[in-house]
Design an enzyme around this catalytic site. Structure first.
Site, mmCIF file in Angstrom:
data_model
loop_
_atom_site.group_PDB
_atom_site.id
_atom_site.type_symbol
_atom_site.label_atom_id
_atom_site.label_comp_id
_atom_site.label_asym_id
_atom_site.label_seq_id
_atom_site.Cartn_x
_atom_site.Cartn_y
_atom_site.Cartn_z
ATOM 1 N N LYS A 22 32.898 47.339 48.184
ATOM 2 C CA LYS A 22 34.340 47.148 48.036
ATOM 3 C C LYS A 22 34.800 47.470 46.610
ATOM 4 C CE LYS A 22 36.170 42.923 47.162
ATOM 5 N NZ LYS A 22 37.094 42.809 46.024
ATOM 6 N N ASN A 23 34.125 46.890 45.619
ATOM 7 C CA ASN A 23 34.640 47.026 44.259
ATOM 8 C C ASN A 23 34.428 48.422 43.675
ATOM 9 O OD1 ASN A 23 35.682 44.511 44.387
ATOM 10 N ND2 ASN A 23 34.039 43.508 43.240
ATOM 11 N N CYS A 116 42.508 37.582 44.257
ATOM 12 C CA CYS A 116 42.084 36.191 44.429
ATOM 13 C C CYS A 116 42.488 35.350 43.222
ATOM 14 C CB CYS A 116 40.569 36.119 44.597
ATOM 15 S SG CYS A 116 39.996 36.751 46.181
ATOM 16 N N ARG A 121 43.429 35.915 34.960
ATOM 17 C CA ARG A 121 43.370 37.341 35.248
ATOM 18 C C ARG A 121 44.404 38.182 34.497
ATOM 19 N NH1 ARG A 121 41.143 38.502 41.243
ATOM 20 N NH2 ARG A 121 39.900 39.936 40.017
ATOM 21 N N ASP A 304 30.365 36.860 41.362
ATOM 22 C CA ASP A 304 30.766 37.031 42.768
ATOM 23 C C ASP A 304 29.719 36.491 43.747
ATOM 24 O OD1 ASP A 304 33.004 38.235 41.765
ATOM 25 O OD2 ASP A 304 32.384 40.279 42.240
ATOM 26 N N ARG A 396 38.803 40.621 53.466
ATOM 27 C CA ARG A 396 39.062 41.566 52.367
ATOM 28 C C ARG A 396 37.786 42.203 51.870
ATOM 29 N NH1 ARG A 396 43.313 38.930 48.268
ATOM 30 N NH2 ARG A 396 42.951 40.915 47.270
HETATM 31 C C1 EPZ Z 1 36.130 42.649 38.917
HETATM 32 O O1 EPZ Z 1 37.341 41.973 38.607
HETATM 33 C C2 EPZ Z 1 35.875 42.400 40.374
HETATM 34 N N1 EPZ Z 1 37.019 42.907 41.138
HETATM 35 C C3 EPZ Z 1 35.689 40.906 40.609
HETATM 36 O O2 EPZ Z 1 35.300 40.748 41.953
HETATM 37 C C4 EPZ Z 1 34.575 40.357 39.725
HETATM 38 O O3 EPZ Z 1 34.524 38.957 39.841
HETATM 39 C C5 EPZ Z 1 34.824 40.734 38.264
HETATM 40 O O4 EPZ Z 1 35.029 42.155 38.139
HETATM 41 C C6 EPZ Z 1 33.671 40.347 37.349
HETATM 42 O O5 EPZ Z 1 32.491 40.939 37.791
HETATM 43 C C7 EPZ Z 1 37.126 44.212 41.380
HETATM 44 O O6 EPZ Z 1 36.290 45.019 40.994
HETATM 45 C C8 EPZ Z 1 38.308 44.657 42.180
HETATM 46 P P1 EPZ Z 1 37.129 41.672 34.686
HETATM 47 P P2 EPZ Z 1 38.141 42.298 37.279
HETATM 48 O O7 EPZ Z 1 38.248 42.496 34.184
HETATM 49 O O8 EPZ Z 1 37.973 43.737 36.970
HETATM 50 C C9 EPZ Z 1 39.054 38.679 31.462
HETATM 51 C C10 EPZ Z 1 35.349 39.812 44.120
HETATM 52 O O9 EPZ Z 1 35.125 38.647 44.549
HETATM 53 N N2 EPZ Z 1 39.997 39.771 31.179
HETATM 54 O O10 EPZ Z 1 35.726 42.104 34.419
HETATM 55 O O11 EPZ Z 1 39.500 41.742 37.433
HETATM 56 C C11 EPZ Z 1 39.310 38.070 32.836
HETATM 57 O O12 EPZ Z 1 40.358 37.121 32.800
HETATM 58 C C12 EPZ Z 1 36.166 40.035 42.870
HETATM 59 O O13 EPZ Z 1 34.962 40.848 44.692
HETATM 60 C C13 EPZ Z 1 40.908 39.632 30.162
HETATM 61 O O14 EPZ Z 1 40.942 38.601 29.460
HETATM 62 O O15 EPZ Z 1 37.298 41.424 36.253
HETATM 63 C C14 EPZ Z 1 37.965 37.474 33.167
HETATM 64 O O16 EPZ Z 1 37.830 36.215 32.574
HETATM 65 C C15 EPZ Z 1 36.828 38.822 42.362
HETATM 66 N N3 EPZ Z 1 41.802 40.645 29.929
HETATM 67 C C16 EPZ Z 1 36.985 38.463 32.534
HETATM 68 O O17 EPZ Z 1 37.746 39.186 31.550
HETATM 69 C C17 EPZ Z 1 41.791 41.793 30.669
HETATM 70 O O18 EPZ Z 1 42.629 42.676 30.392
HETATM 71 C C18 EPZ Z 1 36.342 39.447 33.507
HETATM 72 O O19 EPZ Z 1 37.353 40.194 34.154
HETATM 73 C C19 EPZ Z 1 40.862 41.929 31.710
HETATM 74 C C20 EPZ Z 1 39.963 40.900 31.951
#
Ligand code: EPZ
Length: 415
Positions: A22-23, A116, A121, A304, A396
């Protein structure tokens, strides 16, 4: 809204195949619009997140054909239109249209993404990166306009190795003038798969899978064929399920090294595993050791998979702990598990699970995708009937979940 009903306690056996990630596919679909020719994608999972991205493509006048796991995207007559909240809020990955449309047209109008509710986020790292490439951003409530006369390659340091920011900035930089370097880039396998996809279209990206990604801008991207990697989180979910309820479940179509941090943790728990080149055979042990788990960026233990593992830790002989370091709000599943009899304590970003406990089926709520997956595992372990409300979250991220689990002996239905 759907409900999943499970009658627990069945021993599971046979083979369960893993679908495309998915991701990965949710980045590949928006990335496909960067090209003006046909893009052919294989191993595409049938998920509501994929349907929602296709809906956005249709709205942008992109031709899409899909048949089983094959998707053909032809963006040669597309129009750049504002992506309103009714589209963007349906999923997180709608934000990849920011990088893709900025790269293709130098102009994006888009509302904030959904996804989610597992933490604040923010998308500040994405926006900082777009600005570093030369874009200006005008925000008006939930809507924003991102535009640039010209994107110019630069050095971008990510304060956190964000998956989404790394992908979005690769998309934005792929046609920028000159060289972009993303430092402290995320290293998840999905990043490598999306970089490979872009390179198949003629991009010049190197270093994906390390924390330093180099992108030499190109003027034109062309037609390509590409295969989505297996979903490591779905694979991990099935392996955990086998560890809980099987005398020999074969999880197939996976890349074992992508879930090494999970399989090592399961070995520590005493779970017997046979790891082949593209499969894992897993059985329940006589007794489970308790473990301490800390979620980390890849290749650390995946956030995840922590909610799914929590359901297994209920069976462990002693106290286990989970430290969630990526998201601030990812223990909602534990309150639902407690309704089924689990003994849990949550202290900020650490949770304790006191085992062993016998789970008893009841009505619970999927509060997010992986919370829902954890509750499916709990329902299959529990005695009696479990009703999981809000099951749309689960759909999803898990293709044909009810059919796949029925095929290995589960009593499960979607209503
Ligand atoms: C991706 O989310 C995945 N989603 C998530 O999977 C997964 O949990 C996550 O990566 C971590 O592995 C998709 O790929 C669609 P991040 P993403 O940006 O990209 C902070 C699932 O269950 N951050 O790596 O949104 C953020 O708040 C989903 O399949 C900032 O502060 O995750 C978090 O604490 C849920 N500012 C951390 O970084 C930003 O601009 C990691 O977020 C971006 C992120």
């Amino acid at each position: 809204m759907h409900t999943i009903n499970i009658k627990g306690g069945n021993i599971l056996s046979g083979e369960i195949p893993v679908s495309g990630a998915k991701n990965s596919v949710v980045g590949i679909i928006p990335a496909a619009i960067l090209c003006d020719e046909d893009v052919n994608i294989y191993n595409v999972p049938q998920l509501s997140d994929v349907d929602n991205l296709i809906e956005i493509l249709n709205y942008l006048n992109v031709q899409v054909e899909s048949k089983e796991d094959y998707l053909r995207i032809v963006p040669n007559s597309m129009t750049n239109r504002p992506i309103h909240g009714e589209f963007s809020r349906k999923l997180r990955a709608s934000y990849y249209f920011m990088g893709a449309l900025l790269s293709k047209y130098g102009h994006v109008e888009i509302s904030l993404p959904g996804g989610c509710v597992i933490g604040a986020r923010p998308i500040d790292l994405h926006l900082k990166g777009f600005k570093a490439l030369g874009a200006t951003i005008t925000e008006d409530g939930d809507n924003m306009i991102i535009e640039a006369n010209e994107l110019v390659g630069t050095n971008i340091y990510l304060d956190f190795a964000s998956v989404g920011a790394t992908i979005n900035l690769m998309l934005a930089a792929v046609k920028a003038k000159g060289k972009t370097i993303i430092e402290n880039a995320a290293k998840e396998p999905e990043i490598v798969n999306i970089a490979t996809f872009l390179n198949n279209m003629g991009a010049r990206i190197s270093g994906a899978g390390t924390n330093r990604i180099k992108i030499e801008g190109v003027e034109y991207l062309h037609s390509c064929f590409h295969e989505v990697i297996p979903d490591r989180i779905e694979a991990g979910t099935f392996v955990i399920l086998g560890a809980a309820m099987s005398n020999g479940l074969k999880v197939t179509n996976l890349i074992p090294e992508h879930i090494y941090s999970l399989t090592e943790k399961l070995r520590e728990m005493g779970v017997p595993l046979e790891i082949g080149p593209d499969y894992i055979i897993v059985s329940k042990p006589e007794k489970y050791n308790p473990v301490d788990v800390q979620t980390l960026i890849y290749p650390g233990f995946a956030t995840d998979l922590q909610q799914e593992l929590a359901s297994l830790l209920v069976l462990a002989d002693g106290t286990s702990s989970i430290d969630e370091t990526i998201w601030e709000n990812r223990f909602q599943n534990l309150y639902e598990l407690a309704k089924m009899g689990a003994r849990i304590k949550v202290e900020g970003e650490r949770a304790y699970i006191y085992g062993p406990t016998k789970l008893v089926g009841t009505t619970v709520m999927a509060t997010d995708l992986r919370a829902g997956a954890g509750l499916v595992i709990a329902g299959l372990i529990a005695s009696g009937n479990t009703e999981i409300q809000n099951a749309d979250y689960i759909l999803r991220g898990y293709e044909n979940i009810v059919e796949k689990l029925s095929n290995i002996g589960a009593t499960i239905e979607l209503i």
